[in-house]
Every structure is written in C-alpha cells, then in structure tokens.
Design a protein around this motif. Structure first.
Motif, short mmCIF file in Angstrom:
data_model
loop_
_atom_site.label_atom_id
_atom_site.label_comp_id
_atom_site.label_asym_id
_atom_site.label_seq_id
_atom_site.Cartn_x
_atom_site.Cartn_y
_atom_site.Cartn_z
N MET A 1 0.85 -1.20 0.00
CA MET A 1 0.00 0.00 0.00
C MET A 1 0.88 1.25 0.00
N GLN A 2 0.48 2.23 -0.83
CA GLN A 2 1.24 3.48 -0.80
C GLN A 2 0.58 4.45 0.19
N THR A 3 1.36 4.95 1.12
CA THR A 3 0.83 5.87 2.12
C THR A 3 0.91 7.29 1.60
N LYS A 4 -0.27 7.93 1.46
CA LYS A 4 -0.31 9.33 0.97
C LYS A 4 0.17 10.27 2.08
N LEU A 5 0.96 11.28 1.69
CA LEU A 5 1.31 12.33 2.63
C LEU A 5 0.41 13.53 2.34
N LEU A 6 -0.50 13.82 3.27
CA LEU A 6 -1.49 14.89 3.05
C LEU A 6 -1.13 16.14 3.87
N GLN A 7 -1.53 17.30 3.35
CA GLN A 7 -1.28 18.57 4.03
C GLN A 7 -2.59 19.13 4.59
N PHE A 8 -2.48 20.19 5.38
CA PHE A 8 -3.68 20.79 5.95
C PHE A 8 -4.30 21.82 5.00
N THR A 9 -4.64 21.36 3.78
CA THR A 9 -5.38 22.20 2.84
C THR A 9 -6.80 21.65 2.80
N ASP A 10 -7.72 22.47 2.32
CA ASP A 10 -9.11 22.02 2.24
C ASP A 10 -9.20 20.74 1.41
N GLU A 11 -8.47 20.73 0.29
CA GLU A 11 -8.52 19.58 -0.61
C GLU A 11 -8.02 18.30 0.09
N ASP A 12 -6.88 18.41 0.75
CA ASP A 12 -6.32 17.22 1.41
C ASP A 12 -7.15 16.79 2.61
N THR A 30 -2.14 15.46 17.04
CA THR A 30 -2.90 16.07 18.14
C THR A 30 -1.85 16.79 18.99
N GLU A 31 -2.27 17.48 20.02
CA GLU A 31 -1.27 18.18 20.85
C GLU A 31 -0.46 17.21 21.72
N THR A 32 -0.99 15.99 21.93
CA THR A 32 -0.27 15.04 22.78
C THR A 32 0.73 14.24 21.94
N VAL A 33 0.24 13.32 21.11
CA VAL A 33 1.09 12.57 20.18
C VAL A 33 0.28 12.38 18.90
N TYR A 34 0.89 11.90 17.83
CA TYR A 34 0.13 11.61 16.60
C TYR A 34 -0.79 10.41 16.84
N GLY A 35 -2.00 10.47 16.29
CA GLY A 35 -2.97 9.39 16.44
C GLY A 35 -3.14 8.64 15.13
N ARG A 146 6.56 0.66 20.91
CA ARG A 146 7.58 1.65 20.57
C ARG A 146 7.22 3.03 21.14
N PRO A 147 8.20 3.95 21.23
CA PRO A 147 7.85 5.31 21.69
C PRO A 147 6.83 5.94 20.75
N SER A 148 5.89 6.68 21.32
CA SER A 148 4.85 7.31 20.51
C SER A 148 5.47 8.36 19.58
N PRO A 149 4.87 8.57 18.40
CA PRO A 149 5.42 9.57 17.47
C PRO A 149 4.90 10.97 17.79
N THR A 150 5.79 11.94 17.76
CA THR A 150 5.38 13.33 18.01
C THR A 150 5.68 14.22 16.81
N THR A 151 6.12 13.62 15.70
CA THR A 151 6.24 14.34 14.43
C THR A 151 5.70 13.40 13.34
N GLU A 170 1.67 19.81 12.46
CA GLU A 170 2.69 20.36 13.37
C GLU A 170 3.28 19.27 14.28
N ASN A 171 4.44 19.58 14.83
CA ASN A 171 5.00 18.72 15.87
C ASN A 171 4.13 18.85 17.12
N CYS A 172 4.05 17.76 17.90
CA CYS A 172 3.17 17.78 19.08
C CYS A 172 3.77 18.64 20.18
N GLN A 173 2.94 19.46 20.80
CA GLN A 173 3.42 20.38 21.83
C GLN A 173 3.55 19.71 23.20
N VAL A 174 2.61 18.83 23.53
CA VAL A 174 2.65 18.20 24.87
C VAL A 174 3.65 17.05 24.88
#
Ligand code: AMP
Ligand code: MG
Length: 330
Positions: A1-12, A30-35, A146-151, A170-174
C-alpha cells in the motif's frame, strides 16, 4: 500500500475525511502525540488499527470527537463529574471513561462496558475530525511497544506502507499521551497520568482523584500492563541525578565495548562523554521525550537517562520513562 502524505489544505482534508469514511486508516497530529485514526462506527476499520500497530486486541482505543454533542452519541450518560470535566477541560489533553452506548462495538473497548472519549486541544486535530464527520478511534500512531510519534516523520518511520495516509501537521506540543480519567465508579480515578494532573482534577471536582498505577491492583486500563514506549536499544534510568553514579555506569559500559549516551538534565557535567539534553523544564522533557529516544537509538547502543524532577507534572513523565527503560532503574 502506498501511504499518501497529506497537508492541511481544504482539498487534502477532504481526502482524509473521505478515507476515514471509506474505512481506511489516517494518521493525524494532536497536541499530545500523533494518532492513528479510523471510523469508530466501522468495525472492520477499527480492527485494522490493531493489525497496523501490532497492538494486542485487549487494549482498548480512545474515541476522538471534535464537538461536545458527539459525546452523547457514544456515552450512555454524563455524570455530574463528567459534566464538569467536559465544561472546563475539554477540548484538552484529558480522556474521560464513561459507560458506553451500544453503537460503540466491543472491539473498540476490548469488551469493557465503558468507552474512553477525548476532544483534542490541537486545532489541526479537530479540523481533521470535523472533516471526518464520524467519531474516530485513535491510538498513538506507532508500532505497538515503541515510543509514541510526536512528528509526522516518526509516524512514517513506523507506518509507511501500512496505512492509507498521514496528515503532515505540526509537531506535538505536549509530547506525552492524554490523562485517562475513569468516571464510571463511585470515585474518579486516573488510569494514566498526563499533563492534566491529579491536583488540577481534584480542585475541579472538589474531591481526591487518585492515580491508579499499581500494576498489582486490578488493571482497569488494560493498556498499562504492556511493554511500552521502548527504544530498540537497552535503557537504564536514574532518578537521583547523581553525577558520579551516572559517569561510573557510563564508563563501565564503555569498558564493555558499548557506545552509550547520557540523556540528562546537565550534559555539561559529563566532560567528553556522549550526552544529550533531556530538557530544562518538565514541559520540555515531555515534549521531546519520545523524539529523543527515537533519535538516540539510531546513534548509540545504550541509553542512560536521568530525571529527578518532583513537580506535580513529573509523575506522568516518570510513568513513561520507567516503562521506556523496562523498569530498569539504577
Ligand atoms: P493509546 O491508544 O496508546 O493512547 O492508549 C489508550 C489508553 O486508554 C490505554 O491505556 C487504554 O487502556 C485506555 N483506555 C481506552 N479505553 C478504555 C476504557 N474503556 N477503560 C479504561 N481504559 C481505557
Ligand atoms: Mg500508545
């Protein structure tokens, strides 16, 4: 499977929302870790989350919402304590456990009659959830243990080729996962400590809110019993900030032919040894903790971490550090 990299645009975001409604997996910040998001109303989609992560199926998932009215779609009722938490701390880095409605399948809750619900503080997270337009199950977007991802790059490290898309936000703040607050019993209890502390919750609810972390006590939050947050090199943890002890431990490993690193509060105290700053405040330690572990495991073959803070927030960091080190406290 090819994983799409999407941005925070309306289209994506539209694409991300449609993927969720089509039963696919989409990772999001999310502000904690990536979900790792899936449609909570689609049993097959939820089950595929466990496969992508290699997560044991008796470890239930948190359901994410962007609007408070969605809570009553999935929870049987909202107790007075829950109402206070919802009014004062949501959106935020706290997850509440309430009795579930039948639309929430047993595969989400690992057979428990309760459901864990969170409304993230991150604007990007809530935007994604709004476009998804269904409640979204989301464990941390890492391979189990594994350690949770924050980026988003760390999400890709574990999930590339296994999920449909990653929303590159964005990178997670918490940096550490939400506080899990059980509101189903006679008294509120914290099942997983986080940035929303026992003190904050006690003040809000006007009663003690103990942290239940004793692994020997009945495990009501099944996730806490597994190996967790672990880098792929051995790790030792010191809680005293004893410079001499740390230096001796490091030197002994070097004598054994190892290439260790000291992840410490004061790298300047260790001369020419390999060091990395763990963070100068609890907030900085939490924010960078998992990222530091994922960075250091690639350059060194042993991590010696030291953390000696005793603030109200320190407990939640210690909770992760101790399990990252597989309870190896020196
Ligand atoms: P993660 O998905 O990695 O953030 O972990 C979710 C955490 O929430 C785990 O510790 C789960 O055990 C906990 N959790 C999820 N649902 C429930 C529930 N119904 N009751 C108690 N704990 C829960
Ligand atoms: Mg996790």
């Amino acid at each position: 499977m090819q994983t799409k990299l999407l941005q925070f645009t309306d289209e994506d975001l539209r694409i991300a929302g449609q993927l969720i409604r089509d039963g696919k997996l989409v990772a999001f910040p999310t502000e904690t870790v990536y979900g790792l998001g899936a449609n909570a109303l689609d049993v097959a989609a939820v089950k595929s989350t466990y496969v992508a992560k290699g997560r044991p199926s008796d470890n239930p998932l948190i359901v994410h919402v962007w609007h408070k009215e969605q809570i009553l779609d999935i929870a049987e009722y909202i107790s007075p304590d829950a109402e206070k938490v919802i009014d004062n701390l949501m959106p935020g880095s706290v997850t509440i456990v309430l009795p579930k409605k039948s639309v929430i399948d047993d595969c989400i809750t690992a057979g428990l009659p309760t459901v864990a619900i969170r409304m993230p503080l991150s604007v990007q997270a809530r935007e994604f959830l709004r476009y998804a337009d269904v409640p979204v199950t989301a464990p941390s977007a890492n391979t189990s243990s594994r350690p949770s991802p924050t980026t988003w790059q760390r999400v890709a490290e574990d999930m590339d080729g296994k999920i449909s898309a990653i929303l590159c936000g964005e990178n997670c703040q918490v940096g550490i996962e939400s506080t899990v607050l059980d509101l189903t019993g006679d008294e509120p209890r914290i099942l997983r400590p986080g940035v929303v502390t026992s003190e904050m919750l006690s003040e809000l609810l006007g009663k003690p809110v103990p942290v239940i972390t004793d692994p020997k006590s009945k495990v009501n939050s099944p996730g806490v019993k597994y190996k967790h947050y672990a880098p792929n090199v051995p790790m030792a943890l010191d809680l005293t900030a004893d410079t001499q002890k740390l230096a001796d431990y490091y030197d002994k490993l070097v004598a054994e032919g190892r290439n260790p690193v000291l992840l410490v509060e004061h790298p300047e105290l260790f001369g020419a040894r390999n060091t990395w700053q763990i963070g100068q405040t609890d907030q900085a330690v939490a924010q960078n903790l998992f990222e530091n572990l994922r960075l250091l495991e690639k350059q060194y073959d042993y991590i010696i971490a030291s953390y000696s803070s005793h603030t109200e927030f320190a407990d939640s960091i210690l909770n992760r550090l101790i399990r990252s080190a597989s309870h190896h406290v020196i």
